[in-house]
Design a protein around this motif. Sequence first.
Motif, mmCIF file in Angstrom:
data_model
loop_
_atom_site.group_PDB
_atom_site.id
_atom_site.type_symbol
_atom_site.label_atom_id
_atom_site.label_comp_id
_atom_site.label_asym_id
_atom_site.label_seq_id
_atom_site.Cartn_x
_atom_site.Cartn_y
_atom_site.Cartn_z
ATOM 1 N N GLN A 73 -7.404 0.590 -0.797
ATOM 2 C CA GLN A 73 -6.542 0.593 0.187
ATOM 3 C C GLN A 73 -7.724 0.355 1.631
ATOM 4 O O GLN A 73 -7.502 -0.978 2.051
ATOM 5 N N THR A 101 0.897 -1.002 -0.170
ATOM 6 C CA THR A 101 -0.034 0.336 0.300
ATOM 7 C C THR A 101 1.130 0.890 -0.185
ATOM 8 O O THR A 101 0.162 2.621 -0.207
ATOM 9 N N TYR A 155 0.073 9.020 -8.478
ATOM 10 C CA TYR A 155 -1.278 10.095 -7.504
ATOM 11 C C TYR A 155 -2.001 10.680 -7.570
ATOM 12 O O TYR A 155 -3.276 10.671 -7.572
ATOM 13 N N SER A 167 -9.640 8.592 -7.599
ATOM 14 C CA SER A 167 -10.761 7.584 -7.675
ATOM 15 C C SER A 167 -11.201 8.206 -5.881
ATOM 16 O O SER A 167 -12.131 7.570 -5.258
ATOM 17 N N LEU A 168 -9.762 8.835 -5.842
ATOM 18 C CA LEU A 168 -10.824 9.080 -3.733
ATOM 19 C C LEU A 168 -11.104 10.728 -4.066
ATOM 20 O O LEU A 168 -12.650 10.434 -2.578
ATOM 21 N N VAL A 215 -2.544 1.204 -5.492
ATOM 22 C CA VAL A 215 -2.772 3.038 -5.817
ATOM 23 C C VAL A 215 -4.370 2.892 -5.148
ATOM 24 O O VAL A 215 -4.845 4.419 -5.174
ATOM 25 N N ASP A 216 -5.732 1.846 -5.699
ATOM 26 C CA ASP A 216 -6.741 2.497 -5.573
ATOM 27 C C ASP A 216 -7.326 1.396 -5.351
ATOM 28 O O ASP A 216 -7.464 -0.207 -5.595
ATOM 29 N N ASN A 254 0.099 6.147 0.133
ATOM 30 C CA ASN A 254 -1.464 6.008 0.086
ATOM 31 C C ASN A 254 -1.557 7.852 0.395
ATOM 32 O O ASN A 254 -1.795 8.430 1.608
ATOM 33 N N LYS A 292 -4.077 9.147 -10.753
ATOM 34 C CA LYS A 292 -4.889 7.956 -10.494
ATOM 35 C C LYS A 292 -5.974 8.007 -9.023
ATOM 36 O O LYS A 292 -7.204 7.649 -9.233
ATOM 37 N N ALA A 293 -4.414 7.965 -7.929
ATOM 38 C CA ALA A 293 -5.285 7.993 -6.833
ATOM 39 C C ALA A 293 -6.520 8.652 -6.029
ATOM 40 O O ALA A 293 -7.430 8.789 -5.517
#
Length: 209
Positions: free
Chosen positions: A59, A5, A96, A102-103, A56-57, A12, A98-99
């Motif tokens: 966690q 992670t 970062y 998605s967040l 990455v997505d 993350n 991509k993460a």
Amino acid sequence: GKLWTEAPGFVNPRQFTGMAAKDLDELGSSIKEEGIVDPPKVQKIIVKGVVHDLVVDGQRRIRAALDVLPKSTEIPVLDLSEEPRELTPELIDELYDKALTSLRHVGLSSYELSSVAEAMHGRGRTYDVIATKIDRSKGWVSRMLAARKTASPQLMTKWRKGDITDENFKELAEGADPEVQNQKAAEVIEARKAGDRGEARVISKEVKE
């Protein structure tokens, strides 16, 4: 056990928001009944010649699954690229991106977003670029990074826990030495507990001035 992670240079963005035991218990119950419906997205990375799967997505799904599923359970994942890639600064920026994308629908705290901003700035990214990536203004990025540089560890902890607001944090960090920061932060917290948010703001603003 084969899923990372974190990796050198990549942490993350989600550090604690949505990671409380209650949140993970609810997600774990769903995973126990239905399995992992939405596979976590991973990037195969090469670190010191060894290939690892970096989450990455997903966690939260990984953390919740570890609590309720047997350790031998195979977790389905979606690879972001067919071949492993070297963990370069350029790839870290991509991850970062991509993460954070998605967040956005679940939100991150200002502490978490500013941590990402600080990491990006450390890799030479400009305030304009950082602001675009984390969906904040250039001024917000500038003020938060300046405050993080001068904030005491105790003040950072109080901000991370939500005991003081973003504005309280910036004003206390910008306007006082560490000892005064900690003393006034305690006064701000007491005022907030008493329900006097106006007094809490007055205290931090006076320190800055």
